[in-house]
Design an enzyme around this catalytic site. Structure first.
Site, PDB file in Angstrom:
ATOM      1  N   GLY A   6       0.811  -1.203   0.000  1.00 25.39           N
ATOM      2  CA  GLY A   6       0.000   0.000   0.000  1.00 25.39           C
ATOM      3  C   GLY A   6       0.845   1.254   0.000  1.00 25.39           C
ATOM      4  O   GLY A   6       0.559   2.219  -0.707  1.00 25.39           O
ATOM      5  N   GLU A  31       2.471   6.393   7.469  1.00 19.86           N
ATOM      6  CA  GLU A  31       3.810   6.478   6.874  1.00 19.86           C
ATOM      7  C   GLU A  31       4.611   7.644   7.452  1.00 19.86           C
ATOM      8  O   GLU A  31       5.820   7.531   7.650  1.00 19.86           O
ATOM      9  CB  GLU A  31       3.703   6.608   5.354  1.00 19.86           C
ATOM     10  CG  GLU A  31       2.962   5.458   4.671  1.00 19.86           C
ATOM     11  CD  GLU A  31       3.521   4.086   5.008  1.00 19.86           C
ATOM     12  OE1 GLU A  31       4.738   3.968   5.244  1.00 19.86           O
ATOM     13  OE2 GLU A  31       2.730   3.124   5.047  1.00 19.86           O
TER      14      GLU A  31
END
Length: 879
Positions: free
Chosen positions: A282, A319
């Protein structure tokens, strides 16, 4: 290497040695010769299939030796030499000592004295075409280069010490066609154009492991991101800059909240984020240069769906959190990858809740935690923290336990010690270990120190021990509450030994007043004397759904709770329903009573509850409903779900909350396929036709579901139209929706066409396999999908990344036992399996065993409920 850098590099070396002991694994790299910095020079052109390069690695020889090892799995060496500080060079010979791991032994003609040297290696290589290492992809006619180096793929691009404990500065210099853009972890230091080529030198990074190095080359477009503490851009493939607006909008607030929480400034010189059209995962937390699959990062700026906006914020926060968890502080070895992923997942929910409370992120993330609990109930499940060797595949650690169980444990600890102490522990952890490597023990020591409690023992039991606690709650007439713990086990499994320190928080209400009682359940059984509890209207054993444990109440207490379920929070009602599913799996709740729970909650006003009921019914469909019962089951599903769709409508209403949209999509899919609700089918056909003509005119939240329903009932003409639209699609979201519809045709002939089409070059290595998963999702076509997979296995394996091959068993997870066994045996054959695949197959086999046992025990109860519905009351007991 310049002499003025030696003190810094040697200090970094000493730090690394202090953080990671010399490994005993013979296939791990040792520290007799240790890198302290690496410069990589590559000459690349995305239009070609190969490239050349050279590396200069500053090393320290700690022990006199004539040979040492590096990683290189793909690079073909053309020269290798060792140069001392005086400029004297000696040529090295090389031999591959482990072809699977890419271990290369370099040998000098004479023993190498201790000291500081520069290792120079020149090599040739080919671009990977499966989304790993330094790889090439073609999107909308343009070739691009991207990287994916986690977990062991940097060695596929260039020689290096490819283990996380070797944390060093990096400097990249890339020569590429002058017309293309080049992006890497750090800002550009110099750029020189020479005719048709240009050479871009990037600045030297802070210390980081090889798996965080990143590079991209192609005809990119850039969207600036104002409001960051460092320069930042959204990077898109050609023609897609307009799709970066939402990412540019949300990024500054997410990063600002992360900086504020940690009390440590963002640690890198820039923050670029790039959308990649062919991507195995992803997203990936490359330092200063986050890569995302394009469907996540690049969304329609005019009518972005609620789900796409929420997913973008969630993944971006995850992230960005990695810039601290994983990048600033890195695990010493893959055993502790949970330190990266659990913390980033825990952190992203906190940050998204602060910046976008309307996203209801905790309600959404509870589903992932419940999925981890189901995995954790399997008898062969492994702990979150698992020992792996160099020979092991670290990708086996990328599962619901690493992410969601770890996240749940951290949330539980935060709830127990309090948010301020937890935050203080995080700050102390980063201050102590910045730019270094850690193990779980380093983190636990900080928690103990800051909290003043023995948190390390609590954490170790949950992280290093498999399984999930099962807390039984009983109430004596005098008001004393007894809590008993054991390891949760599914029907027919013998509970394995297990003991935890379980932080239990019990919610209870008396005379309309809410109370909470906290207890650390250390022993097998503990008794609490809670004043007033005997008069409780209801008791809920997991207040706020913050605890990672299953629970049960005796019949009378369960009846009280059922009558007052509306008093629970939405999170707790979701937990109550999932606990009912767990008790069904454990053989402690009858199948008919489980369906009665679904019926009782179907009218809940909260969209997430109705979505949970829909998921419960889908699970019953897969496990219990045989072909002869389908009409009765569809009638039940219509009776329970249709009122919710009628209430919210098939069309979005002006002013409705954004979070209603995912439920509408869910209900359209649930009622439009086998149920064939006439209004849903007609609406889906009309909306799909509109999308295929003018995609931007259709509400983004409707596209996927309506295309899916239309395809399910569609003919060859619609198939041709969807295929043509897929090949001409101009946005990642449209391509994703059309690709999903391609696998949803119920007509066997069209499903076969879709499967054949998936192996053509029209679909890339990371997207094509979604077609067969779509086909396998249709109960009537599942056997066809499995037969096709076995017959086309060599072609699938040649095209797909190994991570996708390892999960092929999921195609057969809901198959009939005989078909599952045939498929399982095929996937375990030599050449078809891998270490990660074997783990997935073992889990799937245990789930199949549970399904079989549940059928034997509960089929009659399910049949009876289907025969008598409506009219089945909410159960008074958990049997």
């Amino acid at each position: 290497m310049k002499n003025k850098l030696l003190p810094l590099l040697l200090a970094l070396t000493a730090l690394a040695r202090a953080r990671a002991a010399d490994p005993v694994d013979p296939l791990r790299l040792t520290r007799e010769v240790e890198p302290v910095a690496e410069a990589v020079e590559l000459t690349v052109d995305p239009a070609q299939d190969d490239f050349s390069g050279r590396v200069r690695i500053d090393v320290v020889v700690h022990t006199t030796t004539s040979a040492f090892r590096v990683h290189a799995l793909g690079p073909v060496f053309t020269s290798a030499a060792l140069v001392d500080l005086a400029g004297r060079s000696q040529a090295l010979t090389w031999v591959i000592t482990d072809a699977e791991l890419g271990l290369v032994t370099l040998t000098a003609p004479a023993p190498i004295p201790t000291g500081t040297y520069s290792l120079a290696i020149a090599f040739d290589n080919k671009f990977n075409r499966k989304g790993l290492g330094l790889y090439k992809t073609v999107s909308r006619g343009d070739p691009y280069l991207f990287t994916q180096f986690e977990d062991r793929h940097a060695r596929k691009a260039f020689p290096c010490w490819d283990e996380p404990a070797f944390k060093i500065p990096w400097q990249l210099t890339i020569t590429a066609p002058a017309a293309l853009a080049v992006v890497a972890n750090y800002p550009v230091a110099t750029e020189i154009t020479n005719g048709a080529a240009k050479t871009v030198a990037f600045g030297r990074t802070p210390p980081m492991p090889s798996y965080l190095v990143a590079l991209a080359v192609g005809p990119f477009e850039f969207v600036p991101v104002p409001g960051l503490p460092v320069p930042g851009r959204i990077v898109t493939p050609r023609g897609q800059a307009a799709l970066g607006a939402e990412a540019a909008r949300v990024s500054p607030a997410l990063l600002a909240h992360l900086e504020a929480y940690f009390g440590v400034p963002y640690p890198f010189a820039k923050l670029d984020q790039i959308g990649v059209p062919e991507y195995v995962y992803g997203a990936m937390e490359n330092a200063g240069f986050i890569t995302y699959v394009d469907t996540l990062l690049l969304v329609d700026p005019t009518r972005p769906s609620f789900s796409s906006r929420r997913a973008l914020a969630n993944v971006a926060a995850h992230e960005m959190a990695h810039m601290w968890f994983g990048d600033l502080v890195t695990m010493a070895w893959w055993d502790d990858i949970w330190l990266n992923e659990s913390f980033a997942d825990w952190m992203c929910a906190k940050i998204v809740e602060e910046t976008h409370p309307d996203y209801r992120i905790y309600l959404q993330q509870l589903g992932s935690i419940q999925g981890a609990m189901r995995l954790d109930a399997l008898p062969s499940v492994q702990p979150v923290r698992r020992h792996v060797t160099a020979k092991d595949d670290p990708s086996q650690l990328v599962d619901a336990l690493t992410y969601s169980k770890g996240k749940a444990i951290l949330r539980m600890v935060e709830n127990w010690i309090g948010p301020e102490k937890f935050r203080a522990a995080m700050h102390a952890y980063f201050e102590k270990h910045r730019w270094g490597n850690t193990t779980a023990a380093d983190l636990w020591a900080v928690f103990d120190q800051v909290s003043g409690e023995n948190i390390s023992t609590m954490l170790a039991a949950f992280i290093e021990q498999p399984g999930i606690p099962f807390v039984s709650v009983t109430l004596a007439p005098g008001g004393k509450l007894t809590l008993t713990q054991r390891r949760f086990a599914n029907l027919g499994d013998t509970p394995a030994p297990g003991r935890w320190q379980v932080p239990v928080v019990i919610a209870w209400s008396a005379a309309g007043r809410l109370h909470r009682e906290r207890v650390l359940l250390k022993d097998e059984s503990q008794v609490l004397d809670v004043p007033g509890l005997a008069a409780a209207d209801w008791i809920y054993p997991n207040a706020g759904e913050a605890g990672y444990y299953r629970w049960s109440l005796p019949p009378e207490l369960n009846a009280r709770l059922a009558r007052h379920a509306a008093d629970l929070t939405t999170l707790e009602r979701l937990g109550l329903l999932d606990d009912a599913a767990a008790l069904l799996n454990a053989g402690q709740l009858a199948g008919g009573d489980y369906l009665a729970y679904a019926a009782a909650f179907a009218g809940d006003d909260e969209p997430e509850i109705a979505g949970k009921v829909s998921a419960m019914l889908s699970g019953v469909r897969e496990t219990f409903v045989r072909s002869g019962q389908l009409d009765r089951f569809n009638a039940l599903r219509t009776a329970l779900l249709r009122p919710a769709l009628t209430r919210i409508g098939v069309h979005p209403k002006p002013g409705e909350p954004d979070h209603v949209a995912p439920l509408r999509s869910n209900l359209l899919g649930a009622l439009g396929t086998t149920n064939a609700d006439p209004e849903v089918v007609a609406f889906s056909r009309d909306t799909a036709a509109q999308f295929l003509t003018a995609p931007a005119s259709v509400d983004a939240s409707l596209a996927s579901a309506t295309l899916s329903v239309a395809a399910y009932h569609g003919n060859a003409a619609l198939f041709d139209t969807i295929q043509a639209a897929l090949e001409q699609s101009t946005t990642p979201a449209a391509r994703r929706n059309l690709l999903g519809a391609l696998g949803d045709f119920h007509d066997p002939a069209l499903a076969r066409r879709a499967l054949a089409y998936s192996l053509t070059d029209k679909l890339n290595s990371t997207e094509f396999i979604s077609v067969v998963f779509g086909v396998a999702g249709d109960t009537d076509l599942r056997a066809m999908a499995i037969d096709w997979t076995m017959g086309s296995f060599d072609a699938i394996k040649a095209k797909a990344p190994p991570q996708r091959i390892a999960n092929l068993i999921s195609l057969g997870a809901s198959a009939e036992p005989a078909l599952f066994e045939t498929y399982r045996a095929f996937l375990l054959e030599p050449g078809h399996t891998s270490q990660t695949a074997e783990k997935n197959i073992r889990n799937a086999t245990e789930r199949m065993t549970l399904r079989t046992r549940l059928r034997e025990k509960e089929q009659a109860n399910i049949d009876a409920y289907l025969a008598t519905f409506p009219g089945a009351p909410l159960p008074d007991t958990k049997k």
